[in-house]
Design a protein around this motif. Structure first.
Motif, PDB file in Angstrom:
ATOM      1  N   ASP A  83      45.787  85.470  31.914  1.00 40.03           N
ATOM      2  CA  ASP A  83      46.494  86.658  31.425  1.00 40.03           C
ATOM      3  C   ASP A  83      48.008  86.479  31.540  1.00 40.03           C
ATOM      4  N   ARG A  84      48.472  85.953  32.649  1.00 38.50           N
ATOM      5  CA  ARG A  84      49.904  85.722  32.834  1.00 38.50           C
ATOM      6  C   ARG A  84      50.439  84.743  31.800  1.00 38.50           C
ATOM      7  N   LEU A  85      49.682  83.670  31.566  1.00 38.51           N
ATOM      8  CA  LEU A  85      50.128  82.691  30.575  1.00 38.51           C
ATOM      9  C   LEU A  85      50.139  83.296  29.169  1.00 38.51           C
ATOM     10  N   ALA A  86      49.137  84.082  28.842  1.00 38.60           N
ATOM     11  CA  ALA A  86      49.067  84.701  27.511  1.00 38.60           C
ATOM     12  C   ALA A  86      50.202  85.705  27.325  1.00 38.60           C
ATOM     13  N   GLU A  87      50.526  86.442  28.362  1.00 39.68           N
ATOM     14  CA  GLU A  87      51.592  87.437  28.288  1.00 39.68           C
ATOM     15  C   GLU A  87      52.970  86.781  28.288  1.00 39.68           C
ATOM     16  N   ALA A  88      53.107  85.630  28.904  1.00 37.82           N
ATOM     17  CA  ALA A  88      54.407  84.967  28.983  1.00 37.82           C
ATOM     18  C   ALA A  88      54.838  84.382  27.649  1.00 37.82           C
ATOM     19  N   GLY A  89      53.892  83.877  26.877  1.00 37.53           N
ATOM     20  CA  GLY A  89      54.230  83.291  25.576  1.00 37.53           C
ATOM     21  C   GLY A  89      54.061  84.334  24.489  1.00 37.53           C
ATOM     22  N   SER A  90      55.146  84.633  23.789  1.00 42.45           N
ATOM     23  CA  SER A  90      55.078  85.694  22.772  1.00 42.45           C
ATOM     24  C   SER A  90      54.217  85.273  21.577  1.00 42.45           C
ATOM     25  N   THR A  91      54.108  83.995  21.329  1.00 38.71           N
ATOM     26  CA  THR A  91      53.305  83.526  20.199  1.00 38.71           C
ATOM     27  C   THR A  91      52.272  82.507  20.670  1.00 38.71           C
ATOM     28  N   THR A  92      51.494  82.893  21.665  1.00 36.53           N
ATOM     29  CA  THR A  92      50.464  81.994  22.175  1.00 36.53           C
ATOM     30  C   THR A  92      49.369  81.850  21.131  1.00 36.53           C
ATOM     31  N   GLU A  93      49.146  80.620  20.705  1.00 36.06           N
ATOM     32  CA  GLU A  93      48.134  80.369  19.680  1.00 36.06           C
ATOM     33  C   GLU A  93      46.816  79.916  20.286  1.00 36.06           C
ATOM     34  N   SER A  94      46.901  79.250  21.395  1.00 39.27           N
ATOM     35  CA  SER A  94      45.686  78.707  21.996  1.00 39.27           C
ATOM     36  C   SER A  94      45.901  78.601  23.493  1.00 39.27           C
ATOM     37  N   LEU A  95      44.900  79.046  24.251  1.00 40.73           N
ATOM     38  CA  LEU A  95      44.992  78.979  25.706  1.00 40.73           C
ATOM     39  C   LEU A  95      43.584  78.846  26.270  1.00 40.73           C
ATOM     40  N   THR A  96      43.389  77.807  27.065  1.00 40.94           N
ATOM     41  CA  THR A  96      42.096  77.585  27.706  1.00 40.94           C
ATOM     42  C   THR A  96      42.339  77.127  29.140  1.00 40.94           C
ATOM     43  N   VAL A 156      38.023  79.987  30.706  1.00 40.01           N
ATOM     44  CA  VAL A 156      38.636  81.239  30.265  1.00 40.01           C
ATOM     45  C   VAL A 156      39.489  80.904  29.048  1.00 40.01           C
ATOM     46  N   THR A 157      39.209  81.576  27.943  1.00 36.09           N
ATOM     47  CA  THR A 157      39.912  81.319  26.680  1.00 36.09           C
ATOM     48  C   THR A 157      40.595  82.594  26.219  1.00 36.09           C
ATOM     49  N   TYR A 158      41.834  82.427  25.749  1.00 37.20           N
ATOM     50  CA  TYR A 158      42.551  83.564  25.162  1.00 37.20           C
ATOM     51  C   TYR A 158      42.395  83.492  23.655  1.00 37.20           C
ATOM     52  N   ASP A 159      41.922  84.577  23.062  1.00 29.65           N
ATOM     53  CA  ASP A 159      41.758  84.676  21.612  1.00 29.65           C
ATOM     54  C   ASP A 159      42.897  85.555  21.087  1.00 29.65           C
ATOM     55  N   PRO A 160      43.937  84.952  20.469  1.00 31.93           N
ATOM     56  CA  PRO A 160      45.089  85.744  20.023  1.00 31.93           C
ATOM     57  C   PRO A 160      44.741  86.701  18.884  1.00 31.93           C
ATOM     58  N   SER A 161      43.765  86.378  18.039  1.00 35.02           N
ATOM     59  CA  SER A 161      43.422  87.278  16.925  1.00 35.02           C
ATOM     60  C   SER A 161      42.782  88.566  17.452  1.00 35.02           C
ATOM     61  N   ALA A 162      41.997  88.485  18.531  1.00 32.80           N
ATOM     62  CA  ALA A 162      41.382  89.680  19.118  1.00 32.80           C
ATOM     63  C   ALA A 162      42.196  90.206  20.295  1.00 32.80           C
ATOM     64  N   ASP A 163      43.214  89.449  20.701  1.00 34.93           N
ATOM     65  CA  ASP A 163      44.028  89.754  21.850  1.00 34.93           C
ATOM     66  C   ASP A 163      43.162  90.099  23.087  1.00 34.93           C
ATOM     67  N   GLN A 164      42.295  89.137  23.413  1.00 36.22           N
ATOM     68  CA  GLN A 164      41.451  89.322  24.593  1.00 36.22           C
ATOM     69  C   GLN A 164      41.099  87.982  25.245  1.00 36.22           C
ATOM     70  N   LEU A 165      40.725  88.057  26.507  1.00 38.28           N
ATOM     71  CA  LEU A 165      40.287  86.887  27.259  1.00 38.28           C
ATOM     72  C   LEU A 165      38.761  86.846  27.231  1.00 38.28           C
ATOM     73  N   GLU A 166      38.207  85.633  27.156  1.00 39.37           N
ATOM     74  CA  GLU A 166      36.765  85.490  27.139  1.00 39.37           C
ATOM     75  C   GLU A 166      36.349  84.424  28.133  1.00 39.37           C
ATOM     76  N   VAL A 167      35.293  84.722  28.905  1.00 40.41           N
ATOM     77  CA  VAL A 167      34.758  83.796  29.884  1.00 40.41           C
ATOM     78  C   VAL A 167      33.547  83.105  29.266  1.00 40.41           C
ATOM     79  N   SER A 168      33.510  81.767  29.341  1.00 34.11           N
ATOM     80  CA  SER A 168      32.373  81.010  28.814  1.00 34.11           C
ATOM     81  C   SER A 168      32.083  79.851  29.758  1.00 34.11           C
ATOM     82  N   SER A 169      30.984  79.172  29.502  1.00 36.76           N
ATOM     83  CA  SER A 169      30.641  78.043  30.367  1.00 36.76           C
ATOM     84  C   SER A 169      30.711  76.747  29.590  1.00 36.76           C
TER      85      SER A 169
END
Length: 169
Positions: A83-96, A156-169
């Motif tokens: 969440d901190r990383l996603a909020e820090a970058g104004s144009t975060t395209e991909s975060l895992t 944990v993946t950040y989806d910028p189009s849905a603006d949400q974090l998702e937990v997967s395995s």
């Protein structure tokens, strides 16, 4: 002869018991005593084993609960870090963010579920044997998608189009 003390009856002078309460009874008494001793020892051992079994089950449940709490904190920390990383970058395209976690706790599998209850976000971990559930509250600015996965490595993946974090395995 008048000076003699009166005669005192000793062991020899006591009347003897009949044959039916003599040696035969003593032999039976020894056998019964031995049988009763074995029965009492068996009861004591059974009681100790039963008590120890309950203690082991209680200890195992506590170990599972503690391990789930630790794993839940790790997952929550990864969500907060993402969440901190996603909020820090104004144009975060991909975060895992990937966190290696054990697939079993105290010999049993577990599941990880994320959900939102109003404005409160939770990471719930559930083990089936013994039946233990632990909930850890997560505070993020980015919403968390509701998911359920089996225990093990977590991504944990950040989806910028849905603006949400998702937990997967």
């Amino acid at each position: 002869m008048g000076d003699r003390p009166p005669r005192v009856r000793g062991r020899r002078d006591r009347p003897r018991l009949g044959a039916e309460s003599g040696a035969a009874d003593r032999g039976q008494s020894t056998s019964l005593d031995y049988t009763f001793s074995l029965a009492i020892a068996a009861l004591l051992v059974t009681g100790l084993v039963t008590a120890a079994g309950g203690f082991v089950a209680d200890s195992r449940e506590q170990v599972v609960r503690t391990e789930l709490e630790v794993i839940g904190e790790h997952v929550a920390n990864e969500l907060v870090a993402a969440d901190r990383l996603a909020e820090a970058g104004s144009t975060t395209e991909s975060l895992t963010v990937t966190k290696p976690l054990p697939s079993r706790v105290a010999g049993t599998g577990y599941s990880i579920e994320t959900n939102t209850d109003g404005s409160t976000q939770w990471v719930n971990l559930t083990a089936s044997d013994p039946d233990v559930t632990v909930s850890v509250r997560v505070r993020t600015a980015t919403p968390i998608a509701e998911t359920a996965i089996d225990g093990g490595d977590v991504t944990v993946t950040y989806d910028p189009s849905a603006d949400q974090l998702e937990v997967s395995s």
